[in-house]
Scaffold this active site. Sequence first.
Site, PDB file in Angstrom:
ATOM      1  N   ASP A  52       7.247 -58.525 -45.925  1.00  0.00           N
ATOM      2  CA  ASP A  52       6.711 -59.677 -46.664  1.00  0.00           C
ATOM      3  C   ASP A  52       7.027 -61.005 -45.983  1.00  0.00           C
ATOM      4  O   ASP A  52       6.235 -61.945 -46.044  1.00  0.00           O
ATOM      5  CB  ASP A  52       7.256 -59.688 -48.105  1.00  0.00           C
ATOM      6  CG  ASP A  52       6.497 -58.700 -48.977  1.00  0.00           C
ATOM      7  OD1 ASP A  52       5.735 -57.886 -48.424  1.00  0.00           O
ATOM      8  OD2 ASP A  52       6.645 -58.757 -50.212  1.00  0.00           O
ATOM      9  N   ASN A  96       0.725 -56.800 -48.477  1.00  0.00           N
ATOM     10  CA  ASN A  96       0.786 -56.658 -49.937  1.00  0.00           C
ATOM     11  C   ASN A  96       1.808 -57.644 -50.488  1.00  0.00           C
ATOM     12  O   ASN A  96       2.486 -57.374 -51.471  1.00  0.00           O
ATOM     13  CB  ASN A  96       1.164 -55.217 -50.291  1.00  0.00           C
ATOM     14  CG  ASN A  96       0.960 -54.915 -51.768  1.00  0.00           C
ATOM     15  OD1 ASN A  96       0.313 -55.677 -52.482  1.00  0.00           O
ATOM     16  ND2 ASN A  96       1.515 -53.803 -52.229  1.00  0.00           N
ATOM     17  N   ASP A 323      12.081 -57.047 -61.909  1.00  0.00           N
ATOM     18  CA  ASP A 323      12.223 -56.159 -60.748  1.00  0.00           C
ATOM     19  C   ASP A 323      13.476 -55.289 -60.852  1.00  0.00           C
ATOM     20  O   ASP A 323      13.423 -54.073 -60.708  1.00  0.00           O
ATOM     21  CB  ASP A 323      12.277 -56.976 -59.454  1.00  0.00           C
ATOM     22  CG  ASP A 323      10.899 -57.508 -59.096  1.00  0.00           C
ATOM     23  OD1 ASP A 323       9.912 -57.001 -59.672  1.00  0.00           O
ATOM     24  OD2 ASP A 323      10.817 -58.423 -58.266  1.00  0.00           O
ATOM     25  N   GLU A 351       3.514 -53.840 -57.185  1.00  0.00           N
ATOM     26  CA  GLU A 351       3.071 -53.074 -56.022  1.00  0.00           C
ATOM     27  C   GLU A 351       2.273 -51.842 -56.437  1.00  0.00           C
ATOM     28  O   GLU A 351       1.398 -51.380 -55.736  1.00  0.00           O
ATOM     29  CB  GLU A 351       4.280 -52.660 -55.174  1.00  0.00           C
ATOM     30  CG  GLU A 351       4.798 -53.757 -54.261  1.00  0.00           C
ATOM     31  CD  GLU A 351       5.633 -54.811 -54.959  1.00  0.00           C
ATOM     32  OE1 GLU A 351       5.619 -54.887 -56.213  1.00  0.00           O
ATOM     33  OE2 GLU A 351       6.300 -55.587 -54.242  1.00  0.00           O
ATOM     34  N   HIS A 397       8.382 -50.228 -52.535  1.00  0.00           N
ATOM     35  CA  HIS A 397       9.769 -50.227 -52.062  1.00  0.00           C
ATOM     36  C   HIS A 397      10.766 -49.956 -53.175  1.00  0.00           C
ATOM     37  O   HIS A 397      11.743 -49.235 -52.999  1.00  0.00           O
ATOM     38  CB  HIS A 397      10.074 -51.570 -51.382  1.00  0.00           C
ATOM     39  CG  HIS A 397       9.762 -52.776 -52.228  1.00  0.00           C
ATOM     40  ND1 HIS A 397      10.596 -53.845 -52.345  1.00  0.00           N
ATOM     41  CD2 HIS A 397       8.713 -53.074 -53.045  1.00  0.00           C
ATOM     42  CE1 HIS A 397      10.072 -54.739 -53.145  1.00  0.00           C
ATOM     43  NE2 HIS A 397       8.923 -54.298 -53.580  1.00  0.00           N
ATOM     44  N   ARG A 398      10.500 -50.515 -54.364  1.00  0.00           N
ATOM     45  CA  ARG A 398      11.493 -50.344 -55.448  1.00  0.00           C
ATOM     46  C   ARG A 398      11.522 -48.912 -55.979  1.00  0.00           C
ATOM     47  O   ARG A 398      12.556 -48.439 -56.437  1.00  0.00           O
ATOM     48  CB  ARG A 398      11.237 -51.342 -56.581  1.00  0.00           C
ATOM     49  CG  ARG A 398      11.290 -52.766 -56.107  1.00  0.00           C
ATOM     50  CD  ARG A 398      11.791 -53.754 -57.123  1.00  0.00           C
ATOM     51  NE  ARG A 398      11.748 -55.064 -56.511  1.00  0.00           N
ATOM     52  CZ  ARG A 398      12.676 -55.518 -55.658  1.00  0.00           C
ATOM     53  NH1 ARG A 398      13.729 -54.787 -55.379  1.00  0.00           N
ATOM     54  NH2 ARG A 398      12.550 -56.697 -55.106  1.00  0.00           N
ATOM     55  N   LYS A 425       9.220 -53.377 -47.097  1.00  0.00           N
ATOM     56  CA  LYS A 425       8.681 -54.570 -47.756  1.00  0.00           C
ATOM     57  C   LYS A 425       9.770 -55.610 -48.000  1.00  0.00           C
ATOM     58  O   LYS A 425       9.555 -56.807 -47.819  1.00  0.00           O
ATOM     59  CB  LYS A 425       8.040 -54.160 -49.077  1.00  0.00           C
ATOM     60  CG  LYS A 425       7.252 -55.272 -49.734  1.00  0.00           C
ATOM     61  CD  LYS A 425       6.339 -54.704 -50.791  1.00  0.00           C
ATOM     62  CE  LYS A 425       5.183 -55.627 -51.098  1.00  0.00           C
ATOM     63  NZ  LYS A 425       5.547 -56.888 -51.680  1.00  0.00           N
TER      64      LYS A 425
END
Length: 670
Positions: A52, A96, A323, A351, A397-398, A425
Amino acid sequence: MYNIPHLDIPPLDHVSARVQLPGSKSISNRVLLLCALSSGKTQVHDLLDSDDTKVMLNALDQLGCVIERSSSSLHITGIGERKPNPSVLHEIFLGNAGTAMRPLCAALALSGVQAHLTGIARMYERPIQDLVDALKQIGADIEYLGNPGFPPLMIKPSAIHINGPIRVRGDVSSQFLTALLLALPLVSEHQAIEVEVDGVLISKPYVQITLNLLENFGVKVINHDWASFTIAKGSKYLAPKEIYVEADASSASYFIAASALSNGSEPLRIEGLGLNSIQGDIRFVQAAQSMGVRIDAGPNWLDIHPSRSNLQGIELDCNHIPDAAMTLCALALYAKGPTTLTNIASWRVKETDRIQAMVNECSKLGARVEFGEDWIRVFPIDPSNWKIASIHTYDDHRMAMCFALAAFNPDQVPVRIEDPRCVGKTFPQFFETLFSIAHASASHIPVICIDGPTASGKGTLANRVAQALGYAYLDSGALYRLSGLAATKAGIPLEISQEARIAQLIGQASIRFEGDLIWLNGEEVSEQIRTEQMGMNASQISSFKAVREALLDVQRNARQLPGLVADGRDMGSVIFPDSPLKIFLTADALTRAKRRHKQLISKGISANIDVLHSDLLARDERDMSRSQAPLKPSEDALLLDNTLMSIEESVNWVLEQWTKQTTLLKQQKG
Ligand code: DC
């Protein structure tokens, strides 16, 4: 970064020591944009290096910022008041990265720039209409090139008129408001600007980061109780000369959880982040505490104590930590009762649809999960009922980082993370960082052993299999070659009568492997040990019992997370007898001689196939008939004759055997 189709994480036991985490994504991308909008040069320390931030830096570079890198920081010279050339079309790809698309859209629309903003397919499903509508109120020219309301966008220069408050929705994503607040000082020269929020503003802490950073860049914004904001007339971005990016609080949540789930007794120290953080996700600390995690904290550190036996289910409105709240789901799998997270509608437009993704993957592990449009309830998994699962990560990613935490399960089953590269990311080194502080029982760390006669290609095969699985690689032959070299350098004859001296020498030597390079006592000897003579020397001293014993621990210590591929004579029989997959690789002697010939010639070493062939036959004979670790397949080894196979075919064959092995484990577990 693990650039492999999937990563198998063995059951983890505990984490220890300290960890320094990468810079915050939210702060990094805001800081980058603000640097670009300012006149003058800013030195940025500890910037996150991830997908990012890369797309943001590329965009700024294209737009005319001067970016200079030094070892630990970046120097960015902003565009400031330099006027863009309105006839140049900038093609800008933003992957993204929502934290790049939204604020850049606003900043470019107000700058008189012509730009085409694109991204990956998922970016075209992430809404941006609320921001575009707000910008159009003041005359911005923004066109949807795909579906209305979504990127890709075409931005054209236009006259901006501000005749009253600008209205923006705040209940879908706070990034729209953030984008406006970051960009509007561009047009505040002649009047103060009022931004009014429609609906109840979500994710306020992220807007607070925006306000704090604007202040760092000389722009004061008055916050009227989150309902409206005023940017003062004449506001100007001023480069602060130097700015530090604090460690990412959302990334910290995975390490807070890992330590909380640890079986150890020592706390984990997280550095670079503490209670004076400006990031909203620092409030994950309180959320984790309310689940029973013991955390001590200072201004820029956190100590997380293992707390698994105290974990309670909670009910929490997670609007303030959208998040990091995902990490609570991972903790919930280990708690005493169900955990309900509410007010998380924003998960659906991240995402991926994170509520659905979380439901799917927690269920695979064996959890019961209930959910609605904007909430989720995760029930703990019975300690003896964890399922072995292959976790789909949805290019999110999370998801990958959260589900790595399933590896602490009390049932001690491994967990497979699909597409582990998606962590790039925000945290490209996530798994490496986790493995650097995590401990697992040695018996859980898989070792694949590849043995076989000299020049069968076992080194190449083992290396390639290790790369494909993200495992470490042990070249045990190199250790014998090193030992021979060490003895020769010390003037010790390579004779059986000298085995104790040679063994003692090995015990004292400092040996270091780094990628393809090998160091002996501080000297890089990678090429030196590869000659035929060194191979002969190694073959000779490898029949000395004391030498083999001296190398035992060195080899066993190479076992490391997430796994090891070891090649050499006695890997399966003596060093790692518990290895779940042992391969005996062979090929006929002439084929091996030809391969060795090709290898030597490519290195500029002259060689003769016939001589190599007879040498190999003699070496095989000696290796097979010796008393110490004779060359023979261990009983449970699978035979692979690769005479007629390419390297790729051999690698795929071993990987297939490995998948079968994992499937077997799955069946045994039920
Ligand atoms: O695989 P290589 O050619 O680098 O190995 C050098 C020598 O060391 C070879 O003759 C076999 C011996 N060796 C051994 O005895 N035990 C091992 N684990 C690895 C190699």
